[in-house]
Design an enzyme around this catalytic site. Structure first.
Site, PDB file in Angstrom:
ATOM      1  N   HIS A  31       0.820  -1.211   0.000  1.00 54.08           N
ATOM      2  CA  HIS A  31       0.000   0.000   0.000  1.00 54.08           C
ATOM      3  C   HIS A  31       0.857   1.266   0.000  1.00 54.08           C
ATOM      4  O   HIS A  31       0.817   2.041   0.976  1.00 54.08           O
ATOM      5  CB  HIS A  31      -0.912   0.006   1.227  1.00 54.08           C
ATOM      6  CG  HIS A  31      -1.816  -1.182   1.325  1.00 54.08           C
ATOM      7  ND1 HIS A  31      -1.376  -2.432   1.714  1.00 54.08           N
ATOM      8  CD2 HIS A  31      -3.146  -1.313   1.085  1.00 54.08           C
ATOM      9  CE1 HIS A  31      -2.390  -3.275   1.707  1.00 54.08           C
ATOM     10  NE2 HIS A  31      -3.474  -2.627   1.325  1.00 54.08           N
ATOM     11  N   SER A  34      -0.887   4.739   0.753  1.00 57.21           N
ATOM     12  CA  SER A  34      -1.316   4.930   2.147  1.00 57.21           C
ATOM     13  C   SER A  34      -0.131   5.301   3.025  1.00 57.21           C
ATOM     14  O   SER A  34      -0.308   5.907   4.086  1.00 57.21           O
ATOM     15  CB  SER A  34      -1.954   3.646   2.685  1.00 57.21           C
ATOM     16  OG  SER A  34      -3.029   3.245   1.861  1.00 57.21           O
ATOM     17  N   ASP A 148      -8.600   7.696   7.740  1.00 56.71           N
ATOM     18  CA  ASP A 148      -9.918   8.355   7.809  1.00 56.71           C
ATOM     19  C   ASP A 148     -11.035   7.369   7.462  1.00 56.71           C
ATOM     20  O   ASP A 148     -12.127   7.424   8.038  1.00 56.71           O
ATOM     21  CB  ASP A 148      -9.990   9.615   6.933  1.00 56.71           C
ATOM     22  CG  ASP A 148      -9.528   9.402   5.498  1.00 56.71           C
ATOM     23  OD1 ASP A 148      -8.995   8.328   5.181  1.00 56.71           O
ATOM     24  OD2 ASP A 148      -9.695  10.344   4.687  1.00 56.71           O
ATOM     25  N   ASN A 178      -6.846  11.439   4.329  1.00 54.78           N
ATOM     26  CA  ASN A 178      -6.423  11.571   2.924  1.00 54.78           C
ATOM     27  C   ASN A 178      -7.592  11.468   1.936  1.00 54.78           C
ATOM     28  O   ASN A 178      -7.399  11.281   0.751  1.00 54.78           O
ATOM     29  CB  ASN A 178      -5.332  10.542   2.601  1.00 54.78           C
ATOM     30  CG  ASN A 178      -5.796   9.112   2.817  1.00 54.78           C
ATOM     31  OD1 ASN A 178      -7.001   8.836   2.826  1.00 54.78           O
ATOM     32  ND2 ASN A 178      -4.858   8.197   2.988  1.00 54.78           N
ATOM     33  N   LYS A 239      -3.566  11.161  -0.389  1.00 55.32           N
ATOM     34  CA  LYS A 239      -3.056   9.816  -0.618  1.00 55.32           C
ATOM     35  C   LYS A 239      -2.031   9.893  -1.754  1.00 55.32           C
ATOM     36  O   LYS A 239      -2.259  10.585  -2.752  1.00 55.32           O
ATOM     37  CB  LYS A 239      -4.228   8.895  -0.993  1.00 55.32           C
ATOM     38  CG  LYS A 239      -4.029   7.454  -0.546  1.00 55.32           C
ATOM     39  CD  LYS A 239      -5.349   6.805  -0.222  1.00 55.32           C
ATOM     40  CE  LYS A 239      -5.205   5.317  -0.109  1.00 55.32           C
ATOM     41  NZ  LYS A 239      -6.376   4.690   0.515  1.00 55.32           N
ATOM     42  N   ARG A 312     -18.622 -18.146  39.035  1.00 52.79           N
ATOM     43  CA  ARG A 312     -18.402 -16.720  38.738  1.00 52.79           C
ATOM     44  C   ARG A 312     -17.989 -15.979  40.010  1.00 52.79           C
ATOM     45  O   ARG A 312     -17.138 -15.086  39.979  1.00 52.79           O
ATOM     46  CB  ARG A 312     -19.630 -16.081  38.098  1.00 52.79           C
ATOM     47  CG  ARG A 312     -20.865 -16.114  38.947  1.00 52.79           C
ATOM     48  CD  ARG A 312     -22.079 -15.513  38.230  1.00 52.79           C
ATOM     49  NE  ARG A 312     -23.293 -15.780  38.967  1.00 52.79           N
ATOM     50  CZ  ARG A 312     -24.176 -14.857  39.317  1.00 52.79           C
ATOM     51  NH1 ARG A 312     -23.983 -13.592  38.995  1.00 52.79           N
ATOM     52  NH2 ARG A 312     -25.260 -15.181  39.970  1.00 52.79           N
ATOM     53  N   GLU A 360     -17.668  -3.861  24.483  1.00 52.53           N
ATOM     54  CA  GLU A 360     -16.842  -5.053  24.681  1.00 52.53           C
ATOM     55  C   GLU A 360     -15.629  -5.111  23.764  1.00 52.53           C
ATOM     56  O   GLU A 360     -14.594  -5.690  24.120  1.00 52.53           O
ATOM     57  CB  GLU A 360     -17.686  -6.314  24.528  1.00 52.53           C
ATOM     58  CG  GLU A 360     -18.718  -6.512  25.656  1.00 52.53           C
ATOM     59  CD  GLU A 360     -19.951  -5.633  25.520  1.00 52.53           C
ATOM     60  OE1 GLU A 360     -20.157  -5.029  24.443  1.00 52.53           O
ATOM     61  OE2 GLU A 360     -20.727  -5.533  26.503  1.00 52.53           O
ATOM     62  N   HIS A 409     -21.991 -16.465  33.046  1.00 52.57           N
ATOM     63  CA  HIS A 409     -23.369 -16.690  32.575  1.00 52.57           C
ATOM     64  C   HIS A 409     -23.417 -17.540  31.311  1.00 52.57           C
ATOM     65  O   HIS A 409     -24.039 -17.175  30.318  1.00 52.57           O
ATOM     66  CB  HIS A 409     -24.085 -15.348  32.356  1.00 52.57           C
ATOM     67  CG  HIS A 409     -24.326 -14.616  33.638  1.00 52.57           C
ATOM     68  ND1 HIS A 409     -23.298 -14.063  34.357  1.00 52.57           N
ATOM     69  CD2 HIS A 409     -25.456 -14.374  34.332  1.00 52.57           C
ATOM     70  CE1 HIS A 409     -23.781 -13.501  35.453  1.00 52.57           C
ATOM     71  NE2 HIS A 409     -25.085 -13.680  35.471  1.00 52.57           N
TER      72      HIS A 409
HETATM   73  C1  LIG Z   1     -11.755  -4.257   9.701  1.00 55.85           C
HETATM   74  C2  LIG Z   1     -11.231  -4.096   8.320  1.00 55.85           C
HETATM   75  N1  LIG Z   1     -12.097  -3.937   7.296  1.00 55.85           N
HETATM   76  C3  LIG Z   1     -11.629  -3.819   6.037  1.00 55.85           C
HETATM   77  C4  LIG Z   1     -10.292  -3.867   5.771  1.00 55.85           C
HETATM   78  C5  LIG Z   1      -9.773  -3.775   4.330  1.00 55.85           C
HETATM   79  N2  LIG Z   1      -9.098  -2.492   4.119  1.00 55.85           N
HETATM   80  C6  LIG Z   1      -7.784  -2.353   4.222  1.00 55.85           C
HETATM   81  S1  LIG Z   1      -7.274  -0.769   4.002  1.00 55.85           S
HETATM   82  C7  LIG Z   1      -8.848  -0.247   3.707  1.00 55.85           C
HETATM   83  C8  LIG Z   1      -9.117   1.195   3.422  1.00 55.85           C
HETATM   84  C9  LIG Z   1      -8.625   2.028   4.540  1.00 55.85           C
HETATM   85  O1  LIG Z   1      -8.854   3.366   4.291  1.00 55.85           O
HETATM   86  P1  LIG Z   1      -8.246   4.455   5.244  1.00 55.85           P
HETATM   87  O2  LIG Z   1      -8.509   4.083   6.645  1.00 55.85           O
HETATM   88  O3  LIG Z   1      -8.745   5.758   4.800  1.00 55.85           O
HETATM   89  O4  LIG Z   1      -6.682   4.276   5.043  1.00 55.85           O
HETATM   90  P2  LIG Z   1      -5.755   4.914   3.921  1.00 55.85           P
HETATM   91  O5  LIG Z   1      -5.197   3.768   3.152  1.00 55.85           O
HETATM   92  O6  LIG Z   1      -6.584   5.821   3.066  1.00 55.85           O
HETATM   93  O7  LIG Z   1      -4.737   5.651   4.676  1.00 55.85           O
HETATM   94  C10 LIG Z   1      -9.740  -1.308   3.804  1.00 55.85           C
HETATM   95  C11 LIG Z   1     -11.194  -1.222   3.560  1.00 55.85           C
HETATM   96  C12 LIG Z   1      -9.427  -4.046   6.869  1.00 55.85           C
HETATM   97  N3  LIG Z   1      -8.114  -4.135   6.715  1.00 55.85           N
HETATM   98  N4  LIG Z   1      -9.920  -4.132   8.117  1.00 55.85           N
HETATM   99 MG   LIG Z   2      -7.915   7.245   3.778  1.00 62.04          MG
END
Ligand SMILES: Cc1ncc(C[n+]2csc(CCOP(=O)(O)OP(=O)(O)O)c2C)c(N)n1
Ligand SMILES: [Mg+2]
Length: 609
Positions: A31, A34, A148, A178, A239, A312, A360, A409
């Site tokens: 990535h 990112s 974000d 981004n 980004k 418990r 939780e 429980h």
């Molecule tokens: C719980 C979860 N759901 C989905 C994903 C798949 N996933 C990886 S990165 C991403 C997008 C993330 O976007 P953002 O938080 O804006 O990060 P950026 O790459 O833009 O910095 C997704 C959907 C994941 N890793 N974890």
């Molecule tokens: Mg993002």
């Protein structure tokens, strides 16, 4: 901050971008865009702001950094390479089977406290660390970098809530805003005032900045800890920032550059890049390390055989008893402490207890955070509600977290409260977690001894406790090693394996069968994982290879499946008595009878065999 510092940090940020691109291009996946959006933030944190001993990432008073947006792992690795911890050439092994630089951060690397990459979990862990710092009177700060898109996760706001409530001014959330997620723009794009309002609503101090302006980043970081609120920095970024043909472009998430594109990008970045190696990093204060040594032993027990105590309640007794000598123990609950009996610990050691309220996922994350700081965290709630945090528990397994979960429980034996309150899937979930220990005591003595074992055993341990009172059947000096089982009756016709409330049904059945001339073996399989296969197998062989399991859990994935799974290779038939079908409210006895897991059902089964 002087101009030369700013130029240096800008240069380091570009160096981090270059590493992120070259490593992902070499790996053929990852990535890079990112990483690029957060490069200026990370460069400023690691080379101008955070106080840490870069040679010793585990030093107890180092500032902590959690990359909650774990897919930007190459950026994290690049930052540590630039501190000089290891040669930057190692970054090119990214994502290879033989490399510790995994696709998302794991504990194969000394500077990673928790595995990240399942988005939305880092802030809870950070809150746990910030609480641990406070408890240990250490002045390190905990920085959490989030995406974000990531902050759409509800667990982020569970963490934000508690950080606001407990005024964790040593916790800093930085949102890399981004504008883009994975498959499209985020819901709010660059309308980042929305995020500011949300954090403010949870009691945070908020700074909205240009996340590519080093001066601005450094300035707001300079304000960390100046008031009594946690700090959220909403950083407007792009980004792919720094690379003309990537910046702010949709469709580049999770895509490495090909060799030509990488060369083009590096040509843009190289002229202004600078190495961080040798740049002086502010040292942490040399405050005394907390004493996190295990005690030599625990105070003894004082039950009488025949006393009626719910497991418990014995759990609460155990925490309060061993917490006295084991200063590592901390506890937390999700507003059920008077039901799980963790309030016995809370009343005795309020400073070491964190009420996490009804959230939780955050409860498990906070506990995991304490565990990373050398504490032995015991988190409790109804076992049914731990299933909400299935992903946090799964990832804690990957983190090899020192995490103790006590779920109360369990099963239909809770009776009147009805099916939404009954944990009937918990053993299946917890057994499937990598490296987990699953314990299911039946009486107060075994519960207390197993809580001791949990405190002394590193890793994830789950304790399954019951609502009804059950008689004490063991002497105070009986030992309950993890992986053991107790043979309580010995007979010839069948081996009955059980735990928890149904163990008493098995004992009742055995005694009544005996009166009718049929003898059976009864085993207390208090350690469901690891299972005492040797004990059960030996008993099975003496009873014509006939085994009956009885449990207050659905038939999928519980004790019966554990026993069957272990014994099938030895050709032993295992007959499961478990809950099948939809439960309802009623008296515990009625429900145990209805689902065929009471003494009468056991007798019937044995006779049919
Ligand atoms: C719980 C979860 N759901 C989905 C994903 C798949 N996933 C990886 S990165 C991403 C997008 C993330 O976007 P953002 O938080 O804006 O990060 P950026 O790459 O833009 O910095 C997704 C959907 C994941 N890793 N974890
Ligand atoms: Mg993002």
């Amino acid at each position: 901050m002087i101009d030369t510092d700013i130029e240096l940090l800008k240069g380091i940020a570009n160096q981090l971008r270059i590493h992120s691109i070259t490593s992902t291009t070499a790996a053929g996946s990852g990535h890079p865009t990112s990483c690029c959006s957060a490069a200026d933030i990370v460069a400023t944190l690691f080379f101008g702001h955070m106080r840490y001993d870069a040679k010793n990432p585990h030093y107890h008073n180092n500032d902590r950094f959690i990359l909650s947006k774990g897919h930007a792992a190459p950026l994290l690795y690049a930052a540590w390479a630039e501190t000089g911890l290891f040669p930057a050439s190692e970054l090119l092994t990214l994502r290879q089977f033989t490399s510790n630089f995994e696709g998302h951060p794991t504990l194969r690397l000394p500077f990673v406290d928790v595995a990240t990459g399942s988005l939305g979990q880092g802030l809870s862990v950070g809150a746990g660390m910030a609480l641990a710092a406070r408890l240990d009177k250490l002045d390190y700060n905990t920085y959490v970098l989030l995406g974000d898109g990531e902050i759409a996760e509800g667990s982020v706001w569970e963490a934000a809530n508690i950080a606001g409530i407990y005024k964790l001014n040593n916790l800093i959330a930085i949102v890399d805003a981004n504008r883009l997620g994975q498959s499209q723009a985020t819901a709010f794009g660059h309308d980042i005032g929305v995020y500011a309002k949300r954090f403010e609503a949870f009691g945070w101090r908020v700074e909205v900045i240009d996340g590519h302006d080093i001066e601005e980043i450094a300035e707001v970081l300079g304000g960390v800890g100046l008031d009594d609120k946690p700090l959220a920095i909403i950083a407007k970024t792009y980004k792919g920032a720094g690379i003309s043909f990537l910046q702010d472009k949709d469709g580049w998430h999770g895509k490495p550059l090909n060799k030509d594109e990488a060369a083009k990008a590096i040509a843009e970045l190289q002229p202004s890049s600078k190495s961080g190696v040798g740049v002086p990093i502010p040292a942490p204060n040399p405050l005394p390390a907390p004493d996190n040594a295990a005690p030599a032993g625990y105070p003894s027990l004082n039950y009488k055989v025949g006393d009626k105590v719910a497991t418990r309640e014995a759990y609460g007794n155990a925490l309060a008893r061993i917490g006295e000598v084991d200063r590592r123990i901390v506890a937390m609950d999700g507003d059920t402490k008077n039901s799980t009996y963790s309030e016995k610990f809370f009343k005795k050691f309020p400073d070491r207890f964190t009420e996490c309220f009804i959230a939780e996922q955050n409860l498990v994350g906070v506990a995991t955070g304490f565990g990373t700081r050398g504490k032995v965290p015991f988190a409790s709630t109804f076992a049914a509600f731990f299933t909400r945090a299935a992903d946090q528990i799964r990832v804690a397994g990957i983190s090899q977290a020192n995490l103790k979960l006590a779920g109360s429980h369990v099963g239909v034996s809770i009776g009147e409260d009805g099916p939404t309150q009954m944990a009937l899937e918990d053993m299946a979930l917890m057994r499937a977690v990598v490296g987990s220990v699953v314990l299911y005591p039946s009486d107060a003595v075994s519960t207390e001894k197993l809580v001791e074992q949990m405190a002394l055993t590193k890793g994830i341990c789950f304790l399954r406790t019951s609502r009804p009172k059950t008689p004490v059947i063991y002497g105070n000096d009986e030992q309950f090693p993890i992986g053991g089982a107790k043979v309580l009756r010995e007979g010839a016709k069948a081996t009955i394996v059980s735990a928890g409330v149904t163990l008493f049904e098995a004992l009742k059945a055995a005694d009544q069968l005996k009166a009718e001339g049929i003898t059976v073996t009864v085993i207390d399989a208090y350690s469901v994982k690891p299972l005492a296969k040797d004990v059960i197998l030996a008993a099975a062989k003496k009873t014509g290879n006939t085994v009956v399991t009885v449990e207050d859990h659905y038939s999928e994935g519980g004790l019966g499946d554990a026993v069957a799974g272990e014994l099938s290779v030895d050709g032993i038939k295992v007959h499961k008595l478990a809950v099948n079908g939809l439960p309802r409210s009623g008296k515990a006895e009625e429900l145990l009878a209805h689902f065929g897991i009471d003494a009468a059902a056991i007798m019937k089964k044995v006779k049919s065999l």
